[in-house]
Design a protein around this motif. Structure first.
Motif, PDB file in Angstrom:
ATOM      1  N   CYS A  34      72.147   4.109  -8.746  1.00  0.00           N
ATOM      2  CA  CYS A  34      73.179   5.091  -9.107  1.00  0.00           C
ATOM      3  C   CYS A  34      73.168   6.279  -8.157  1.00  0.00           C
ATOM      4  O   CYS A  34      74.221   6.743  -7.709  1.00  0.00           O
ATOM      5  CB  CYS A  34      72.953   5.585 -10.539  1.00  0.00           C
ATOM      6  SG  CYS A  34      73.747   4.590 -11.799  1.00  0.00           S
ATOM      7  N   GLY A 260      71.335  12.260 -19.141  1.00  0.00           N
ATOM      8  CA  GLY A 260      71.915  11.076 -19.758  1.00  0.00           C
ATOM      9  C   GLY A 260      73.414  11.019 -19.581  1.00  0.00           C
ATOM     10  O   GLY A 260      73.981   9.964 -19.263  1.00  0.00           O
ATOM     11  N   GLN A 264      75.428   8.259 -17.309  1.00  0.00           N
ATOM     12  CA  GLN A 264      76.470   7.445 -17.948  1.00  0.00           C
ATOM     13  C   GLN A 264      77.778   7.552 -17.187  1.00  0.00           C
ATOM     14  O   GLN A 264      78.500   6.561 -17.022  1.00  0.00           O
ATOM     15  CB  GLN A 264      76.647   7.873 -19.399  1.00  0.00           C
ATOM     16  CG  GLN A 264      75.515   7.416 -20.310  1.00  0.00           C
ATOM     17  CD  GLN A 264      75.711   7.880 -21.735  1.00  0.00           C
ATOM     18  OE1 GLN A 264      76.008   9.047 -21.995  1.00  0.00           O
ATOM     19  NE2 GLN A 264      75.539   6.974 -22.678  1.00  0.00           N
ATOM     20  N   ARG A 265      78.111   8.752 -16.718  1.00  0.00           N
ATOM     21  CA  ARG A 265      79.334   8.920 -15.929  1.00  0.00           C
ATOM     22  C   ARG A 265      79.263   8.152 -14.608  1.00  0.00           C
ATOM     23  O   ARG A 265      80.293   7.733 -14.079  1.00  0.00           O
ATOM     24  CB  ARG A 265      79.569  10.407 -15.664  1.00  0.00           C
ATOM     25  CG  ARG A 265      80.006  11.189 -16.885  1.00  0.00           C
ATOM     26  CD  ARG A 265      80.134  12.673 -16.567  1.00  0.00           C
ATOM     27  NE  ARG A 265      80.719  13.409 -17.668  1.00  0.00           N
ATOM     28  CZ  ARG A 265      80.910  14.739 -17.654  1.00  0.00           C
ATOM     29  NH1 ARG A 265      80.572  15.450 -16.583  1.00  0.00           N
ATOM     30  NH2 ARG A 265      81.452  15.345 -18.700  1.00  0.00           N
ATOM     31  N   MET A 269      74.707   2.159 -17.189  1.00  0.00           N
ATOM     32  CA  MET A 269      74.588   1.060 -18.144  1.00  0.00           C
ATOM     33  C   MET A 269      75.321  -0.185 -17.636  1.00  0.00           C
ATOM     34  O   MET A 269      74.872  -1.313 -17.874  1.00  0.00           O
ATOM     35  CB  MET A 269      75.107   1.481 -19.514  1.00  0.00           C
ATOM     36  CG  MET A 269      74.320   2.613 -20.159  1.00  0.00           C
ATOM     37  SD  MET A 269      72.513   2.356 -20.190  1.00  0.00           S
ATOM     38  CE  MET A 269      72.386   0.868 -21.196  1.00  0.00           C
ATOM     39  N   GLU A 291      68.482   2.450 -21.032  1.00  0.00           N
ATOM     40  CA  GLU A 291      68.740   3.193 -22.272  1.00  0.00           C
ATOM     41  C   GLU A 291      67.769   4.355 -22.429  1.00  0.00           C
ATOM     42  O   GLU A 291      68.143   5.430 -22.910  1.00  0.00           O
ATOM     43  CB  GLU A 291      68.634   2.249 -23.470  1.00  0.00           C
ATOM     44  CG  GLU A 291      68.910   2.900 -24.814  1.00  0.00           C
ATOM     45  CD  GLU A 291      70.341   3.380 -24.962  1.00  0.00           C
ATOM     46  OE1 GLU A 291      70.558   4.321 -25.737  1.00  0.00           O
ATOM     47  OE2 GLU A 291      71.247   2.827 -24.298  1.00  0.00           O
ATOM     48  N   VAL A 294      69.092   7.450 -20.649  1.00  0.00           N
ATOM     49  CA  VAL A 294      70.303   8.123 -21.111  1.00  0.00           C
ATOM     50  C   VAL A 294      70.228   8.559 -22.575  1.00  0.00           C
ATOM     51  O   VAL A 294      70.985   9.458 -22.980  1.00  0.00           O
ATOM     52  CB  VAL A 294      71.550   7.233 -20.911  1.00  0.00           C
ATOM     53  CG1 VAL A 294      71.692   6.846 -19.441  1.00  0.00           C
ATOM     54  CG2 VAL A 294      71.505   5.989 -21.777  1.00  0.00           C
ATOM     55  N   GLY A 300      67.367  11.499 -21.965  1.00  0.00           N
ATOM     56  CA  GLY A 300      68.739  11.871 -21.646  1.00  0.00           C
ATOM     57  C   GLY A 300      69.095  13.314 -21.865  1.00  0.00           C
ATOM     58  O   GLY A 300      69.944  13.861 -21.155  1.00  0.00           O
TER      59      GLY A 300
END
Length: 322
Positions: A34, A260, A264-265, A269, A291, A294, A300
């Motif tokens: 990421c 987190g 996620q943005r 995931m 998980e 985040v 997160g």
């Protein structure tokens, strides 16, 4: 604290199940991927400079950078061709581990020896290991706590930062001059030479008082006054003064926001789900690791993401307004 931290990283293998703690890159491969893709998108927003420095502060065993480079080689080959990897690492032992994963990197003891030019800087759990000072409210003034002959003692506070005038007896205030100096240097570099710095660490978004200095060993709490080099000394990062210092130094500042939400943005995931499909025998481990990064009750919420960048850049990916 600074000498103890240097001795610790020079002598011990701190990372992973057999060490004293586990960092995000060791928990999930998707984390480094990421961040690599985030850097590629930011590079595009910078106008695709070639060459561009991709810098990591405190790279550990090189896991994050190796994951980031693998992801960008597959998805953003133009960025991979343009980037030059630079690692800020003082420990010879850790440099050897990093070289096994990233043989084309260049190493530095600090920011000062980095070459000029636009740069993208990643720093995951770097600021929490920087030295701090502790001040304690006593009567109508403040004392400074320090270590002498293996014990905590106090002395009148000298050359202290601005401290609140009206706080209860025994209130503790922590201050990291080293952290502020680093952030100012990064902010000036972003302002003058272009680029961005992404800082991820644990601590409060707002300015707070209280003691957070702690020691870690074998994945649990340890005695802060243990012999130098035997435990990991760390303190929560106070993001509010760091953000203010970066703004004063001329950088645009985005965040801090919960890590987190940031991850996620960025789609962590979805990346983890793709990895799980490729390795179904490890699917549960892959998904639970992502998980953990985040989930608010795990890492997160406590961990934050802060970005400093050139004032002319658009809002970086992940920091868009809600």
């Amino acid at each position: 604290m600074a000498r103890a931290v240097a001795a610790y990283y020079a002598a011990r293998e701190p990372f992973g199940a057999g060490g004293d703690f586990t960092t995000a890159p060791e928990i999930s491969q998707a984390f480094g991927e990421c961040l690599g893709l985030w850097a590629a998108v930011t590079w595009e927003a910078m106008g695709r400079p070639d060459p561009v420095l991709l810098v990591e502060l405190g790279p550990g065993r090189g896991t994050l950078m190796a994951d980031a480079l693998r992801a960008v080689a597959e998805v953003a080959p133009g960025f991979r061709a343009a980037l030059r990897v630079h690692l800020v690492e003082a420990s010879p032992r850790l440099r050897a581990a990093q070289a096994a994963r990233i043989p084309d990197a260049q190493w530095h003891d600090g920011l000062a020896s980095l070459p000029d030019g636009p740069a993208l800087v990643l720093a995951n759990e770097f600021l929490d290991a920087m030295p701090i000072r502790q001040f304690i409210r006593r009567g109508t003034g403040w004392t400074e706590r320090y270590v002498a002959e293996g014990a905590f003692v106090e002395r009148p506070a000298e050359d202290a930062p601005a401290l609140p005038p009206d706080t209860p007896e025994g209130t503790v205030a922590e201050h990291s001059a080293a952290g502020l100096t680093l952030v100012r240097a990064l902010a000036r570099r972003c302002r003058d030479q272009g680029g961005a710095a992404l800082l991820l660490d644990y601590g409060p978004a707002e300015a707070v008082l209280g003691e957070s200095l702690q020691a870690m060993a074998v994945h649990g709490r340890a005695e802060v006054l243990a012999p130098a080099g035997t435990v990991d000394l760390t303190a929560h990062v106070l993001f509010a003064p760091l953000a203010a210092a970066a703004r004063e130094a001329g950088a645009a500042v985005h965040g801090p926001l919960p890590m987190g939400l940031f991850l996620q943005r960025l789609g962590i995931m979805s990346l983890a789900a793709l990895q799980a499909r490729r390795a179904p025998q490890l699917a549960r481990q892959i998904l639970s690791g992502a998980e953990r990064l985040v989930a608010p009750e795990a890492m997160g919420r406590l961990f934050k993401a802060l970005c400093l960048c050139h004032p002319g850049l658009p809002v970086p990916q992940g920091f868009e307004p809600a």
